[in-house]
Design an enzyme around this catalytic site. Structure first.
Site, PDB file in Angstrom:
ATOM      1  N   GLU A 103      -2.124 -49.547  12.701  1.00 27.11           N
ATOM      2  CA  GLU A 103      -2.231 -51.118  12.762  1.00 27.11           C
ATOM      3  C   GLU A 103      -2.407 -51.664  14.190  1.00 27.11           C
ATOM      4  OE1 GLU A 103       1.254 -53.298  12.221  1.00 27.11           O
ATOM      5  OE2 GLU A 103       2.338 -52.175  13.727  1.00 27.11           O
ATOM      6  N   ASN A 105       3.062 -54.423   9.972  1.00 19.50           N
ATOM      7  CA  ASN A 105       3.056 -55.914  10.085  1.00 19.50           C
ATOM      8  C   ASN A 105       1.802 -56.837  10.710  1.00 19.50           C
ATOM      9  OD1 ASN A 105       4.656 -54.456  12.339  1.00 19.50           O
ATOM     10  ND2 ASN A 105       4.754 -56.725  13.263  1.00 19.50           N
ATOM     11  N   HIS A 106       1.100 -55.948  11.612  1.00 18.48           N
ATOM     12  CA  HIS A 106       0.029 -56.344  12.414  1.00 18.48           C
ATOM     13  C   HIS A 106      -1.468 -56.268  11.604  1.00 18.48           C
ATOM     14  CE1 HIS A 106       2.274 -57.204  15.787  1.00 18.48           C
ATOM     15  NE2 HIS A 106       2.431 -56.217  16.211  1.00 18.48           N
ATOM     16  N   HIS A 119       6.863 -47.011  18.316  1.00 20.99           N
ATOM     17  CA  HIS A 119       5.733 -46.647  19.229  1.00 20.99           C
ATOM     18  C   HIS A 119       6.824 -45.321  20.152  1.00 20.99           C
ATOM     19  CE1 HIS A 119       2.736 -49.701  19.312  1.00 20.99           C
ATOM     20  NE2 HIS A 119       3.228 -49.423  18.215  1.00 20.99           N
ATOM     21  N   HIS A 160       7.244 -48.504   7.885  1.00 18.41           N
ATOM     22  CA  HIS A 160       7.112 -49.162   9.395  1.00 18.41           C
ATOM     23  C   HIS A 160       8.456 -50.263   9.655  1.00 18.41           C
ATOM     24  CE1 HIS A 160       4.189 -50.094  12.308  1.00 18.41           C
ATOM     25  NE2 HIS A 160       4.354 -51.268  12.169  1.00 18.41           N
TER      26      HIS A 160
END
Length: 260
Positions: free
Chosen positions: A39, A67-68, A178, A151
């Site tokens: 993403e 979400n991106h 991350h 996520h």
């Protein structure tokens, strides 16, 4: 079945590192299947269809997102037609694409890949816990290998979902932060778990981005344009071994590789 699941791919550095190294990694680690969260693969935020195709060409077999995923409009139609990519299943009905998919790697039994997004400190979506219950009712009983990408931001939310699904899915792997965690384990009923896979992107960075702009955001309180960092790259993820017949996990370990 031995699977490598890679953490969030960040921008060109992450894509380039995979293009140069993934074939050798697959061989050296005896990997049967590679999954990755893509993403952030385009410019550090979002995923374009071009970048998705680049990751597939690099040797990634299946992509999950987060979400991106909606940043690049060309992805809307791509999500509908490409069967090797999923977006979070708990977006409202009518969102492009699918939240889970059946996937048949060559030489291996059909498997299910499920993508969910957390709600704690994130966008208010449908309940991921309820969403996965509905999905598990739809997956054929004969499909025993079931992999979940959760996520999410909160460690507690990720752990809670994993415990709820222990023995019902093969693996629950966290993405989004991350930052690779050190809690890889097989839960008592045979589900492999890791709170966060980490990322594939610039090592000397703040979550893949140039630290200076992030520092200005925190110290000045004003919006900043973020840029993907330069320099050495790190590839992070987890390797786990599954029983094909039962879908249960035998082992899981964190995996990482520094690239100069």
């Amino acid at each position: 079945m031995r699977i490598l699941f890679l953490g969030d791919v960040v921008g060109r550095p992450g894509r380039s590192a995979l293009k140069r190294n993934l074939a050798a990694i697959r061989s050296e680690q005896s990997i049967d299947l590679v999954l990755a969260n893509g993403e952030n693969a385009s410019g550090g935020i979002g995923l374009s269809s071009k970048s998705a195709k680049e990751l597939f060409s690099a040797g990634v077999d299946f992509l999950t997102t987060g979400n991106h995923i909606w940043k690049f409009k060309d992805m809307y139609a791509f999500l509908d037609k490409e069967e090797r990519i999923v977006r979070p299943a708990n977006y409202p009905a009518g969102a492009p694409g699918r939240g889970w998919a059946l996937f048949a790697p060559e030489g291996f039994p059909e498997m299910a890949v499920i993508n969910l997004m957390g709600r704690t400190y994130m966008q208010a979506l449908d309940c991921p816990f309820a969403a996965v219950e509905r999905i598990l009712e739809e997956i054929p009983e004969s499909v025993r290998v079931r992999i979940v990408d959760f996520h999410a931001e909160a460690t507690s939310e990720k752990q809670a979902l994993a415990w709820m699904l222990d023995g019902r899915v093969s693996a629950v792997l966290g993405t989004h932060t991350h930052v690779q965690t050190n809690d890889a384990r097989v839960l008592p009923q045979g589900t492999a778990y890791l709170t966060d896979l980490g990322m594939c992107g610039p090592l000397d960075s703040c979550l893949g981005m140039d630290p200076e702009s992030i520092i200005k955001r925190f110290t000045g309180g004003l919006p900043q344009r973020f840029h993907v960092a330069d320099g050495p790259t790190i590839l992070q993820g987890a390797i786990f071994d599954l029983e094909e017949s039962s879908g249960a996990a035998n082992s899981i370990s964190v995996w990482h590789m520094h690239i100069g």
